[in-house]
Design an enzyme around this catalytic site. Structure first.
Site, PDB file in Angstrom:
ATOM      1  N   CYS A 101       0.787  -1.315  -0.124  1.00  0.00           N
ATOM      2  CA  CYS A 101      -0.032   0.020   0.120  1.00  0.00           C
ATOM      3  C   CYS A 101       0.815   1.376   0.066  1.00  0.00           C
ATOM      4  O   CYS A 101       1.616   1.431  -1.047  1.00  0.00           O
ATOM      5  CB  CYS A 101      -1.094  -0.201   1.109  1.00  0.00           C
ATOM      6  SG  CYS A 101      -0.159  -0.222   2.828  1.00  0.00           S
ATOM      7  N   ARG A 124      -2.228  -0.843   5.399  1.00  0.00           N
ATOM      8  CA  ARG A 124      -3.313  -1.265   4.615  1.00  0.00           C
ATOM      9  C   ARG A 124      -3.089  -2.597   4.233  1.00  0.00           C
ATOM     10  O   ARG A 124      -3.945  -3.529   4.274  1.00  0.00           O
ATOM     11  CB  ARG A 124      -3.966  -0.324   3.645  1.00  0.00           C
ATOM     12  CG  ARG A 124      -4.498   1.038   4.306  1.00  0.00           C
ATOM     13  CD  ARG A 124      -4.829   1.984   3.005  1.00  0.00           C
ATOM     14  NE  ARG A 124      -3.564   2.608   2.494  1.00  0.00           N
ATOM     15  CZ  ARG A 124      -3.729   3.569   1.644  1.00  0.00           C
ATOM     16  NH1 ARG A 124      -4.907   3.740   1.068  1.00  0.00           N
ATOM     17  NH2 ARG A 124      -2.508   3.975   1.036  1.00  0.00           N
TER      18      ARG A 124
END
Lengths: 141, 292
Positions: free
Chosen positions: B249, B254
């Site tokens: 990410c 994430r």
């Protein structure tokens, strides 16, 4: 730097590291609620995009009058609320000159950068930049 | 001694149901010896405003990252953290947090680098617990130090580095879990995070775009049922559980969430998280970048 803001910066710096986040939380809890006229007119408030949480501000500048600052941030975003509350307590009621002369990096002396990611700390400078821009626009209007 | 597993029926559809607990199970098991609840949030003050009773706070920035080098803490610092949080090597750690468990999944992944065996996520995270009106308090638990052993981090199995990602292009699937505008290069940063940017926009060549948040239910933040997860990761972008997958990410948080989904919910055996992610790739000299 305006005395009121300077005192807050010193208060953080003088507080032991482990008590600085609780102090920021006290500020978050103390952020005044918006006056009814702004609650009724949310479009009058400017979103602060540098903050990770939804945060809005409004600045009222009248000739010869102290500058009024208003901030709104949700309870679920206590860090942004805390930053807003520091600016409110330190700058609300100041003169345009006092606000415009606030160093853009004043918060670096608070000793929070060890505790809050430095990238996130810049939400504070985003808020201050917007306040200054609004004050500058207000006195030239 | 680790805690019992949550036998809730809805969890049994996943490949490793022992990696999840429901809010009801956690409420019923609070205070069980051998169980530590750990909150990891985006907002560093949120824990202080109120948390699950007895929960400790683990901060992604100050507890898990090395203060100097861009890396995770070393074995001594990790052991010291676990000792201070009342965790032993056989403790069950249940992580939960704000933002759909985004940072909780990251803390769980970092803890997994150190080989801690029993790590679980609270399905639905902090929001579901709060929305259900379950108990919260502001008491910081008083904990006796434990004897957590100093365990070396193993970065070879679930973590990927830039050189490995470079060699992976064309040889195995990459999953980009950022938002669509970050993937296309329209944004050089995540919406609302303008400082955490990169000089170049786009994505790593061949990467599939699957924003991490798609794995969670929009309303209550719980993970989607397994058939819907398979539809996204297997049918839509063609991954198979045997694939050697790298997810990335912006700084690897994430993608920890997607790593959890692929590894523990779908049972993929070779998933690595490239934590250097776009902040490294988009600033690196002479690495290939693709823009649609």
């Amino acid at each position: 730097m305006r005395d009121a803001l300077h005192e807050i910066v010193e208060e953080f710096a003088d507080t032991p590291k482990e008590l600085r986040l609780p102090l920021l939380l006290q500020f978050a809890d103390a952020l005044p609620a918006l006056p009814q006229r702004l609650l009724d007119d949310r479009d009058a408030m400017e979103p602060v995009e540098e903050c990770t949480a939804p945060l809005f501000l409004a600045v009222e500048v009248e000739p010869g009058q102290p500058v009024r600052l208003f901030f709104d941030a949700p309870r679920e975003a206590p860090t942004s609320r805390g930053f807003a509350s520091v600016l409110h307590a330190g700058l609300d009621g100041g003169t345009p000159d006092e606000i415009l002369s606030t160093p853009n990096d004043f918060y670096l002396s608070m000793g929070l950068d060890d505790l809050v990611s430095p990238l996130r700390m810049r939400g504070m400078s985003g808020m201050l930049a917007r306040v200054k821009r609004r004050v500058a626009a207000g006195i030239s209007a | 001694m680790p805690a019992e597993f949550d036998a809730t029926t809805t969890l049994q559809q996943y490949a490793h149901p022992e990696r999840l607990v429901t809010t009801a199970w956690l409420e019923a098991n609070l205070g069980t010896p051998g169980l530590v609840v750990a909150e990891s949030d985006e907002d560093v003050l949120l824990y202080n405003t109120g948390h699950i009773p007895g929960a400790v706070k683990i901060d992604w920035h100050t507890d898990l990252n090395d203060p100097l080098t861009r890396d995770y803490v070393d074995a001594d610092a990790f052991a010291a953290l676990m000792r201070a949080k009342g965790i032993t090597s056989d403790t069950t750690i249940v992580f939960y947090g704000d933002q759909n468990n985004w940072w909780a999944a990251y803390a769980l992944w970092v803890t997994s680098l150190f080989g801690h065996a029993d790590v679980r996520l609270l399905d639905g995270g902090r929001k579901k617990w709060v929305d259900e009106g379950r108990a919260m308090n502001t008491e910081i638990p008083a904990l006796a130090d434990t004897d957590y052993p100093v365990t070396q981090r193993d970065d070879s199995v679930i973590r990927a580095y830039r050189e490995q990602v470079l060699a992976h292009i064309g040889n195995g699937p990459l999953v980009d879990v950022r938002s669509p505008a970050e993937f296309t290069g329209e944004l050089l940063h995540m919406a609302d995070y303008p400082q955490e940017g990169a000089i170049r926009g786009g994505h790593i060549p061949t990467a599939h775009s699957v924003p991490w948040r798609r794995a969670a239910d929009e309303t209550d933040g719980t993970f989607l049922p397994v058939d819907q997860l398979r539809a996204i990761y297997e049918d839509e972008i063609g991954l198979t559980p045997q694939d050697d997958v790298i997810a990335y990410c912006r700084i690897g948080e994430r993608s920890s969430h997607t790593w959890f989904v692929l590894t523990h919910l779908l049972g993929f055996e070779n998933v690595r998280n490239y934590d250097g992610s776009w902040v490294e790739w988009g600033n690196a000299v002479r690495v290939p970048i693709e823009k649609p």
